[in-house]
Motif scaffolding. Structure first.
Motif, short mmCIF file in Angstrom:
data_model
loop_
_atom_site.label_atom_id
_atom_site.label_comp_id
_atom_site.label_asym_id
_atom_site.label_seq_id
_atom_site.Cartn_x
_atom_site.Cartn_y
_atom_site.Cartn_z
N GLY A 1 34.50 36.93 27.53
CA GLY A 1 34.21 38.15 26.80
C GLY A 1 35.24 39.22 27.07
O GLY A 1 36.35 38.94 27.54
N ARG A 2 34.88 40.44 26.76
CA ARG A 2 35.76 41.59 26.96
C ARG A 2 35.23 42.40 28.14
O ARG A 2 34.04 42.73 28.19
CB ARG A 2 35.81 42.46 25.70
CG ARG A 2 36.76 43.66 25.79
CD ARG A 2 36.85 44.38 24.47
NE ARG A 2 37.78 45.52 24.55
CZ ARG A 2 37.41 46.75 24.88
NH1 ARG A 2 36.13 47.01 25.13
NH2 ARG A 2 38.31 47.72 24.95
N TYR A 3 36.11 42.70 29.09
CA TYR A 3 35.69 43.39 30.31
C TYR A 3 36.91 43.99 31.01
O TYR A 3 38.05 43.63 30.71
CB TYR A 3 34.97 42.42 31.25
CG TYR A 3 35.76 41.17 31.57
CD1 TYR A 3 36.67 41.14 32.62
CD2 TYR A 3 35.59 40.01 30.81
CE1 TYR A 3 37.40 40.00 32.90
CE2 TYR A 3 36.32 38.87 31.09
CZ TYR A 3 37.22 38.86 32.14
OH TYR A 3 37.95 37.73 32.41
N PRO A 4 36.68 44.91 31.97
CA PRO A 4 37.81 45.45 32.72
C PRO A 4 38.36 44.40 33.68
O PRO A 4 37.61 43.70 34.36
CB PRO A 4 37.20 46.64 33.49
CG PRO A 4 35.94 46.96 32.76
CD PRO A 4 35.43 45.65 32.25
N ALA A 5 39.68 44.30 33.74
CA ALA A 5 40.33 43.42 34.71
C ALA A 5 39.97 43.86 36.12
O ALA A 5 39.69 45.04 36.37
CB ALA A 5 41.84 43.46 34.52
N VAL A 6 40.00 42.92 37.06
CA VAL A 6 39.69 43.26 38.44
C VAL A 6 40.72 44.23 39.01
O VAL A 6 40.40 45.05 39.89
CB VAL A 6 39.59 41.99 39.32
CG1 VAL A 6 40.92 41.25 39.39
CG2 VAL A 6 39.11 42.33 40.72
N ALA A 7 41.96 44.19 38.48
CA ALA A 7 43.01 45.06 39.02
C ALA A 7 44.21 45.05 38.09
O ALA A 7 44.32 44.20 37.20
CB ALA A 7 43.43 44.58 40.41
N LEU A 8 45.11 45.99 38.31
CA LEU A 8 46.48 45.91 37.78
C LEU A 8 47.38 45.46 38.93
O LEU A 8 47.23 45.92 40.06
CB LEU A 8 46.96 47.26 37.27
CG LEU A 8 46.18 47.93 36.13
CD1 LEU A 8 46.90 49.20 35.69
CD2 LEU A 8 45.98 46.99 34.96
N ASP A 9 48.34 44.59 38.61
CA ASP A 9 49.25 44.12 39.65
C ASP A 9 50.51 44.99 39.69
O ASP A 9 50.59 46.03 39.03
CB ASP A 9 49.59 42.64 39.45
CG ASP A 9 50.51 42.39 38.25
OD1 ASP A 9 50.84 43.35 37.50
OD2 ASP A 9 50.92 41.23 38.06
N ALA A 10 51.50 44.54 40.45
CA ALA A 10 52.72 45.32 40.63
C ALA A 10 53.46 45.57 39.33
O ALA A 10 54.17 46.57 39.19
CB ALA A 10 53.64 44.61 41.62
N HIS A 11 53.27 44.69 38.35
CA HIS A 11 53.97 44.80 37.07
C HIS A 11 53.10 45.47 36.00
O HIS A 11 53.43 45.40 34.82
CB HIS A 11 54.42 43.42 36.62
CG HIS A 11 55.21 42.68 37.67
ND1 HIS A 11 56.48 43.05 38.05
CD2 HIS A 11 54.86 41.63 38.47
CE1 HIS A 11 56.90 42.24 39.01
NE2 HIS A 11 55.95 41.37 39.29
N LYS A 12 51.99 46.05 36.44
CA LYS A 12 51.05 46.76 35.56
C LYS A 12 50.33 45.82 34.60
O LYS A 12 49.82 46.24 33.55
CB LYS A 12 51.73 47.89 34.77
CG LYS A 12 52.68 48.73 35.60
CD LYS A 12 52.04 49.24 36.87
CE LYS A 12 53.08 49.84 37.81
NZ LYS A 12 52.53 50.05 39.17
N ASN A 13 50.29 44.55 34.95
CA ASN A 13 49.54 43.58 34.15
C ASN A 13 48.10 43.52 34.64
O ASN A 13 47.85 43.49 35.84
CB ASN A 13 50.17 42.19 34.27
CG ASN A 13 51.58 42.14 33.71
OD1 ASN A 13 51.84 42.70 32.66
ND2 ASN A 13 52.49 41.49 34.43
N PRO A 14 47.14 43.49 33.71
CA PRO A 14 45.73 43.39 34.12
C PRO A 14 45.39 42.00 34.63
O PRO A 14 45.55 41.02 33.91
CB PRO A 14 44.96 43.74 32.84
CG PRO A 14 45.91 43.44 31.73
CD PRO A 14 47.30 43.65 32.25
N VAL A 15 44.95 41.91 35.87
CA VAL A 15 44.58 40.64 36.49
C VAL A 15 43.24 40.21 35.89
O VAL A 15 42.22 40.87 36.09
CB VAL A 15 44.50 40.78 38.02
CG1 VAL A 15 44.14 39.44 38.66
CG2 VAL A 15 45.82 41.30 38.57
N ASP A 16 43.24 39.08 35.17
CA ASP A 16 42.18 38.80 34.20
C ASP A 16 40.94 38.08 34.73
O ASP A 16 40.11 37.64 33.95
CB ASP A 16 42.76 37.99 33.03
CG ASP A 16 43.42 36.69 33.50
OD1 ASP A 16 43.44 36.42 34.71
OD2 ASP A 16 43.92 35.95 32.63
N THR A 17 40.78 37.99 36.04
CA THR A 17 39.60 37.32 36.58
C THR A 17 38.34 38.14 36.31
O THR A 17 38.34 39.36 36.48
CB THR A 17 39.74 37.13 38.10
OG1 THR A 17 41.08 36.77 38.39
CG2 THR A 17 38.80 36.06 38.59
#
Length: 296
Positions: A248-264
């Motif tokens: 589904g659609r949800y907030p990523a657990v975090a942004l990484d060093a490259h500002k990519n949303p960590v999708d877990t």
């Protein structure tokens, strides 16, 4: 279920975690846990005091005071201390974790969320009955904590509160999931820091607004700047954190060093509920995911 017996047991277990420091025997706090964490922690002691507010607001007040005594006042990479920062843990000697390469100093500040949570607890404790003179005495610590949020908590200037261990032997992850492999992509690959956890942005948003309200209440300046910062954080969060996966659609657990949303998809998103950083319909979507089949 015998609710009365259950409550009695719970309160008894909580009593077993009450501690004081030798030089302030009247200032109680809840230890993080037994046996290895039977000491003062920032995040854990704050959350325990916050959840205990309905039965005892006094331990919230003393927890706030104890942590304010150790509030950071300098920049020290070895201990992760920064001005205004609330500590992670306090011990009598360094803590070494054999096989993990972790060696923490006795007073360690490697936590990304305790400072915002300190502000939130002060606000909640005031509403729960903490006397005004006790709150007023903590206003300098409040200002320092809020200054950390606005000026020190963002290590890379992207507008989000984040963390990275600069020593190589501190905690690699500094949120409530602080094991070395706790922040990873759906593929299992570990996220690269600095890492900006989703729930920390929620805590920061809540803390900024709560801090602004306290400053207003005590006729202190600064509330307008905090509200402006919080509004900008909420906009940035909405633009940067949301992902879509088969779940589904949800907030990523975090942004990484490259500002990519960590999708877990993780339970971290549950901590966003009630902070105000999500709109009501977004909260409903997150709540549905948390009790859905995927999270089983």
């Amino acid at each position: 279920i015998d609710e009365e017996a259950l409550t009695s047991t719970d309160l008894g277990d909580l009593e077993a975690l009450r501690l004081t420091l030798p030089d302030r025997p009247d200032e109680e706090f809840f230890a993080a846990g037994a046996p290895w964490f039977l000491t003062l922690f920032g995040r854990d002691s704050l959350w325990a005091a916050r959840l205990a507010l309905p039965v005892d607001h006094r331990i919230a007040a003393s927890t706030l005071r104890v942590l304010a005594r150790f509030q950071g006042d300098r920049t020290e990479p070895e201990s992760a201390e920064q001005p205004g920062k609330i500590l992670h843990e306090l011990r009598g000697e360094p803590l070494a974790m054999p096989g993990e390469g972790i060696v923490l100093p006795p007073v360690y500040y490697g936590t990304v969320d305790a400072t915002a949570l300190w502000v939130c607890l002060l606000s909640d404790a005031y509403r729960a009955g903490m006397p005004e003179p006790e709150v007023r005495a903590l206003l300098p610590a409040l200002r320092a904590a809020l200054d950390w949020l606005l000026h020190h908590g963002d290590t890379d200037g992207d507008g989000f509160i984040d963390y990275i261990d600069e020593t190589g032997h501190g905690l690699a992850n500094q949120g409530w999931k602080d094991s070395g492999d706790s922040i990873q992509w759906r593929s299992g690959r570990l996220a690269e820091g600095p890492i900006a956890l989703c729930e920390v942005q929620g805590y920061a948003y809540e803390a900024a607004l709560a801090g602004a309200a306290l400053l207003d209440q005590f006729s202190e300046a600064g509330g307008a700047e905090l509200r402006e910062w919080a509004a900008a954080l909420k906009r940035r969060f909405a633009e940067s954190y949301w992902v879509e996966t088969p779940e589904g659609r949800y907030p990523a657990v975090a942004l990484d060093a490259h500002k990519n949303p960590v999708d877990t998809l993780t339970s971290n998103i549950g901590h966003l509920l009630g902070t105000g950083i999500l709109d009501p319909d977004e909260e409903a979507d997150v709540a549905a995911l948390l009790v859905g089949p995927t999270m089983l």
